[in-house]
Scaffold this motif. Sequence first.
Motif, PDB file in Angstrom:
ATOM      1  N   THR A   1      -4.216  -0.505   3.586  1.00 40.79           N
ATOM      2  CA  THR A   1      -4.019   0.944   3.536  1.00 40.79           C
ATOM      3  C   THR A   1      -4.832   1.608   4.642  1.00 40.79           C
ATOM      4  N   THR A   2      -4.717   2.924   4.711  1.00 41.03           N
ATOM      5  CA  THR A   2      -5.460   3.666   5.738  1.00 41.03           C
ATOM      6  C   THR A   2      -6.392   4.674   5.069  1.00 41.03           C
TER       7      THR A   2
ATOM      8  N   LEU B   1      -2.702   1.449  -3.393  1.00 36.96           N
ATOM      9  CA  LEU B   1      -2.177   1.627  -2.022  1.00 36.96           C
ATOM     10  C   LEU B   1      -2.152   0.323  -1.248  1.00 36.96           C
ATOM     11  N   ARG B   2      -2.638  -0.732  -1.868  1.00 33.57           N
ATOM     12  CA  ARG B   2      -2.834  -2.001  -1.149  1.00 33.57           C
ATOM     13  C   ARG B   2      -1.543  -2.478  -0.475  1.00 33.57           C
TER      14      ARG B   2
ATOM     15  N   ALA C   1      -4.325   7.689   4.134  1.00 35.67           N
ATOM     16  CA  ALA C   1      -3.526   7.565   2.899  1.00 35.67           C
ATOM     17  C   ALA C   1      -4.442   7.703   1.674  1.00 35.67           C
TER      18      ALA C   1
END
Length: 475
Positions: free
Chosen positions: A326-327, A377-378, A330
Motif C-alpha cells: 500500500t501507499t 489495504l495490503r 492510501a
Amino acid sequence: MTERNTPLVDAVREARSQNRHPLLVPGHKMQYDQDPATIGYDLLHDLVRDDVGMQGGADSTAYTGGFLDAAEQLYADAIGADHTRFLVGGSSQGNISGLLTVAMPDRPIAVDRTSHRSALAGLVLSGAMPEWIFPEVHPDLGIPIGVTAAAVRAVRPDVTAVFITSPSYVGTLSDISALAEAAHALGVPLEVDQAWGAHLDYMPGLGAFVQGADVVVTSIHKALMGYSATAIVSCRGERVDPNRLDRSVDITNTTSPSATLLASIDATRHIMQTEGLAAIERVIEAVSKARAVLRRVPGVVVIDDATAGVPVDPTKLTLWLPPTGTTGTALSDALWGHHYAVESSDSDTIVMTFTVADSSEWIVDIAGFVAGLIEGLRGTPRTPTPAATWQVRPDVVMTPREAVFAPRRRIALEEAVGAVSAEQFCPYPPGVPLLGPGERVTAELVADIRLAGTLGRVAYCSDPTLATIEVVDGS
Ligand SMILES: Cc1ncc(COP(=O)(O)O)c(C=O)c1O
C-alpha cells in the motif's frame, strides 16, 4: 510545586475578568463572552469570545505592564536562549525574521535545500544568495537523515550563516553540536529551524540551544500546546545581535497580535517546565509501544534510530510502507475516512505526530487501528518511490529574489524544460519546494511535480492545475 509565573496568562485573565469594553480594536470589543445581545452572537461567540488584544487589552496601549517582555524572557531562560520573541505568524514568520537577522543582500548563506518554503521567503526578502546544502538521504528508505558537519565544512568560506532544519518532517535529527562546531569554525552563526522540536527544549541535552545553535525557530503549535500559528524565534551568544533579531521580527510582525495566542505560549512554557518532562516520557513510552505494534505488521518499517541509522524524534510515528503493497497516501485517505488526519503522507511514508496532549491509551489504540487498516489495504510488495522532495539537487541560475522580481511569461509546464522558473512548486505537506524560483526546469522535475500533484496538493504556484508555469523571460 513550582510557583506559577505566567505574566501574560495572568494579564489575559485579568483583562477578561474585568469585562472591559474597549474604545479601540479588536472590532469584536471583547463582547462575545459577555453579552448575547451583541450582533451575530450565535456565529461569533465560539470563535472570538477568548480573543483579547495585546494593546489596550492584556496591557495598556503603551505596554506599560511589560507582560509580553516578561513572558518572552521567561521562555528564553527556559530554553537557554538570551532573547526570545513570541510570534503569531508561525515558524514561517520565525524563519523569515531569523534569516533577515543572519543574511545579507547579495552575500552567500548556506541553507539546507530541504528547508520549509518560508526559508525561501527569507531569502527573497533578504536578497541573500543561497549556497544550498543537502541532508544525507537514506539509501533504502529515501528519507532525509540529517545534514552532516562535513557538508557544512564544505561550504564557501564567505557565507554569513548556516541554516538547517532539524527535526526533519519525518522526525530524523541532525547532530546540532557538530553542525554548530562546523559553523563556528567558519566564524558564522548556526540557525536551526526547530519548528517540529518544541518538546526537545524540555528534554535534557536535546534542545538546539544547549547543543550550540545561535538562532532557533520553534513552532509552539506543532509539538506543544500553543494556539495555532504560535511560534518563537530566539538567539543566544555573541554571534547574533538580539537588537537585529528584534528589528527583523518587527519587519514581519503584525502590530495587533492576539494576547490570547501569545499567552498560550506563556502557559505552554510553564506547563512544560513543571510537568513537561514526565509528560514527554509518558508519550515516548506510548509511542514506543505503538511502534512495537506496527513493527509486528508484516512489511511495515517503523522509522526509528535503528532503521534510520540516526537519532529519530521518539514522539514521532513514521512508517515506510512499500513492502506492504500500500501507499502512505492510501493509508492517509483511509484514516481521513475515519476522521483522523495525519501529519503527512506520500507514496512510501506516512507521518503521525503525537504530543503530550494525547493520552497513552489512545496512542497505543490508534496504532492497532492503523495496523488493521494496513491489513485491509495490503497488496503485492511494490518498488519504493521515494519522495523527490528529499532528493532535489537544483540547477541554480539566479537568486530566488532575482527570479521573483524578474519579468516573466507563462508557458505550459511541459514546454518549460530548460527555462528558469520564476516561482515555486511545493508539495504540501511537507512544504519543501521541488522547484524554486531561479532554478532550471528539468524533465525529471516536471515528472516529479506531476506525480506530487497526483498524491496531494502542490502549493504556492500560480497555476494550481499545474498546467502552466511562470518562467523568467528570456530563459
Ligand atoms: C520544517 C518547517 N519549518 C517551518 C514550518 C512553518 O511552520 P508554521 O506552520 O508554524 O508557520 C513548517 C511547517 O510545516 C515546517 O515543516
